[in-house]
Scaffold this motif. Structure first.
Motif, mmCIF file in Angstrom:
data_model
loop_
_atom_site.group_PDB
_atom_site.id
_atom_site.type_symbol
_atom_site.label_atom_id
_atom_site.label_comp_id
_atom_site.label_asym_id
_atom_site.label_seq_id
_atom_site.Cartn_x
_atom_site.Cartn_y
_atom_site.Cartn_z
ATOM 1 N N LEU A 113 -117.635 -35.174 -49.726
ATOM 2 C CA LEU A 113 -116.799 -35.963 -48.826
ATOM 3 C C LEU A 113 -115.426 -36.231 -49.432
ATOM 4 N N LEU A 114 -115.415 -36.411 -50.739
ATOM 5 C CA LEU A 114 -114.171 -36.775 -51.400
ATOM 6 C C LEU A 114 -113.221 -35.608 -51.511
ATOM 7 N N ILE A 115 -113.767 -34.441 -51.753
ATOM 8 C CA ILE A 115 -112.903 -33.337 -52.134
ATOM 9 C C ILE A 115 -112.791 -32.269 -51.069
ATOM 10 N N GLY A 116 -113.405 -32.511 -49.912
ATOM 11 C CA GLY A 116 -113.230 -31.586 -48.805
ATOM 12 C C GLY A 116 -113.764 -30.210 -49.111
ATOM 13 N N HIS A 118 -113.059 -28.083 -51.352
ATOM 14 C CA HIS A 118 -112.942 -27.546 -52.701
ATOM 15 C C HIS A 118 -114.320 -27.237 -53.271
ATOM 16 N N PRO A 119 -114.380 -26.241 -54.124
ATOM 17 C CA PRO A 119 -115.664 -25.926 -54.738
ATOM 18 C C PRO A 119 -116.126 -27.051 -55.656
ATOM 19 N N ALA A 120 -117.415 -27.244 -55.717
ATOM 20 C CA ALA A 120 -117.980 -28.304 -56.548
ATOM 21 C C ALA A 120 -117.604 -28.075 -58.011
ATOM 22 N N ASN A 121 -117.310 -29.138 -58.695
ATOM 23 C CA ASN A 121 -116.947 -29.032 -60.095
ATOM 24 C C ASN A 121 -118.157 -28.772 -60.986
ATOM 25 N N ARG A 141 -119.782 -37.715 -42.338
ATOM 26 C CA ARG A 141 -118.401 -38.154 -42.154
ATOM 27 C C ARG A 141 -118.246 -38.954 -40.860
ATOM 28 N N TYR A 154 -121.201 -46.050 -48.454
ATOM 29 C CA TYR A 154 -120.534 -44.893 -49.052
ATOM 30 C C TYR A 154 -119.556 -45.338 -50.137
ATOM 31 N N HIS A 155 -118.770 -46.356 -49.818
ATOM 32 C CA HIS A 155 -117.833 -46.881 -50.808
ATOM 33 C C HIS A 155 -118.555 -47.386 -52.049
ATOM 34 N N HIS A 159 -118.104 -45.901 -55.717
ATOM 35 C CA HIS A 159 -117.694 -46.851 -56.748
ATOM 36 C C HIS A 159 -118.606 -46.761 -57.959
ATOM 37 N N LEU A 162 -118.251 -43.369 -59.893
ATOM 38 C CA LEU A 162 -117.061 -43.310 -60.735
ATOM 39 C C LEU A 162 -117.189 -44.237 -61.935
ATOM 40 N N LEU B 114 -111.274 -44.388 -52.204
ATOM 41 C CA LEU B 114 -112.665 -43.959 -52.282
ATOM 42 C C LEU B 114 -113.630 -45.121 -52.235
ATOM 43 N N ILE B 115 -113.238 -46.194 -52.851
ATOM 44 C CA ILE B 115 -114.221 -47.249 -53.074
ATOM 45 C C ILE B 115 -113.958 -48.492 -52.244
ATOM 46 N N HIS B 118 -113.939 -52.547 -53.301
ATOM 47 C CA HIS B 118 -114.565 -52.848 -54.579
ATOM 48 C C HIS B 118 -113.513 -53.016 -55.654
ATOM 49 N N ASN B 121 -112.664 -50.121 -61.399
ATOM 50 C CA ASN B 121 -113.520 -50.006 -62.572
ATOM 51 C C ASN B 121 -112.730 -50.068 -63.872
ATOM 52 N N HIS B 155 -107.491 -34.615 -50.969
ATOM 53 C CA HIS B 155 -108.714 -33.970 -51.440
ATOM 54 C C HIS B 155 -108.479 -33.235 -52.753
ATOM 55 N N HIS B 159 -110.300 -34.087 -56.193
ATOM 56 C CA HIS B 159 -111.028 -32.992 -56.817
ATOM 57 C C HIS B 159 -110.627 -32.837 -58.284
#
Lengths: 258, 258
Positions: A113-116, A118-121, A141, A154-155, A159, A162, B114-115, B118, B121, B155, B159
DNA sequence: CGACATCTTGAGAGACCTCAATGATGGTGG
DNA sequence: CCACCATCATTGAGGTCTCTCAAGATGTCG
């Protein structure tokens, strides 16, 4: 490379999904297991559209299988019904760093959701045999957009994710072996407690010393010696496979000071 | 605690904002400095509403000042016009772990998006004197929702942020001193290059050995010895304050192998 | 020039790693 | 039921990496 250290490609991964579980559930709650553990992080019975792409699927994967793969674009969000998983960064020469453990009830690959697009890291792999539930990102979404309650959830998850990652950097960078291990044990104990997965001072986990080592930047041998030190000072104890937190206050002190 | 190691509270922080910069810009682009460096990650001249809350403010803060504070809810997204900053995790006994460096043109505190509500951090502190531009999160949120281009940028930033943090965990957990330092030098060199802030093989940064140490989980003394090792093997060199990457391929090999 | 931050170097200590072997446990098949 | 095997935990001995403490050197600035 040991017996279980397979690297499944797509075809192999499909092969290890046990067929009897690979069902799309056409009636009732999309994902009964989520409800059964009572900590469902996503509302599978919500008023989702009828299109098949919005339904969830439950897959059973065996220990060490890849659930998501580094470098692949994720179109699904996953929840863990049963078993444990781990987020893993692989180095080119085979070393690996465990970035996060996922316990039953956790949602992961939120990054989708965060990175749209983009390929997973990083990859997510099963630590034990797991039941994993997958939801299309687009559905989630929409859900988040339309429901303040889900947005809050989700937040909160983002949170925590991270926060944990940052704290892990600080632990590995700044603390010694006892401090790192104490931090991780307390984190797991607390997270399991929130899900009702502990009983009293018992911390039962499938995480092996080898996993602790890969998560904390230590060798398995030194993890073992560190456990011994904690045990011989009476902070923790072992009953068969289960660990007991005998002296939580002292463990917290070790986690903070070292 | 050394001379520059202040901990500003809110009032002190306000005090160190140089007044001549603390202006809301009423006409023209909300944030000319963003444009001037040509790498503006946010479109400050967009058609934002007239309400004052949607305008950006530019603040100049001196080195070591807190830009955002751990534990406080962030309602603003920041961009760095000038100078460097760092995301920092503080341990209870004063140790600190630098989680990320921010270079001119970077957007940070994206976590606010994102958060949600909250508390942050971790803190973000100025590494040098900085010009920081602040935008209300709500404004940015609208922008992202309405513009695919900005959503893509958001994004991409999220990412990269997550990727860097995960790689940092893996570096600190798995690599030795040379490997860690090589990784970080290459990361900075690459990021600066993308912004046009390098010239040839020159890597000029305000990051002191002490900062490298806090970022990599080492002591300043050992950072120094590691630099010496890289220098004496001809991989890097020093001209006054500027560092030169003399043998990038070899540096990459060190980064991968160690 | 002094004051200060930063970098540099040495010597010794401690934490952690490597290599190697031994136990403990549980599952499997004969 | 036992032999066998795989996994995981445990321990020892010795070596290496990194830290700690302490002292100088260098550079910058007023």
């Amino acid at each position: 490379m040991r017996a279980h250290d397979y690297c499944f490609d797509g075809a192999e991964m499909a092969a290890i999904m046990l067929p009897q579980r690979m069902t799309e559930l056409d009636a009732g709650p999309a994902c009964p297991l989520c409800d059964s553990i009572g900590v469902s992080p996503l509302p599978h019975q919500s008023a989702l559209s009828d299109s098949s792409v919005t339904r969830s699927t439950v897959n059973t994967l065996r220990a060490n299988a890849h659930i998501t793969r580094a470098g692949e674009v994720q179109h699904q969000i996953h929840t863990l019904h049963r078993g444990w998983a781990m987020q893993v960064a692989h180095l080119s020469d085979g070393r690996r760093q465990i970035l996060n453990f996922y316990i039953p009830g956790d949602t992961f690959a939120i990054e989708a959701l965060l990175i749209g697009e983009h390929p997973a890291n990083f990859a997510v792999r099963a630590l034990t045999e797991v039941d994993v539930c997958a939801f299309p990102s687009a559905t989630i979404r929409e859900l988040i957009a339309s429901s303040p309650e889900h947005k809050a959830r989700y937040h909160r998850d983002a949170h925590h994710h991270l926060a944990r990652l940052g704290r892990r950097v600080a632990d590995i960078g700044q603390r010694n072996a006892q401090g790192r291990l104490a931090q991780l044990l307390l984190e797991l104990w607390e997270r399991l407690g929130e899900r009702g997965l502990t009983s009293g001072d018992i911390l039962e986990t499938p995480v092996r010393q080898e996993h602790f080592a890969d998560a904390l930047g230590m060798t398995p041998v030194h993890v073992n010696r560190t456990f011994r030190a904690l045990r011989s000072s009476g902070v923790i104890g072992f009953d068969r496979r289960a660990m007991r937190i005998l002296y939580a206050a002292r463990l917290r002190a070790i986690a903070d000071e070292h």
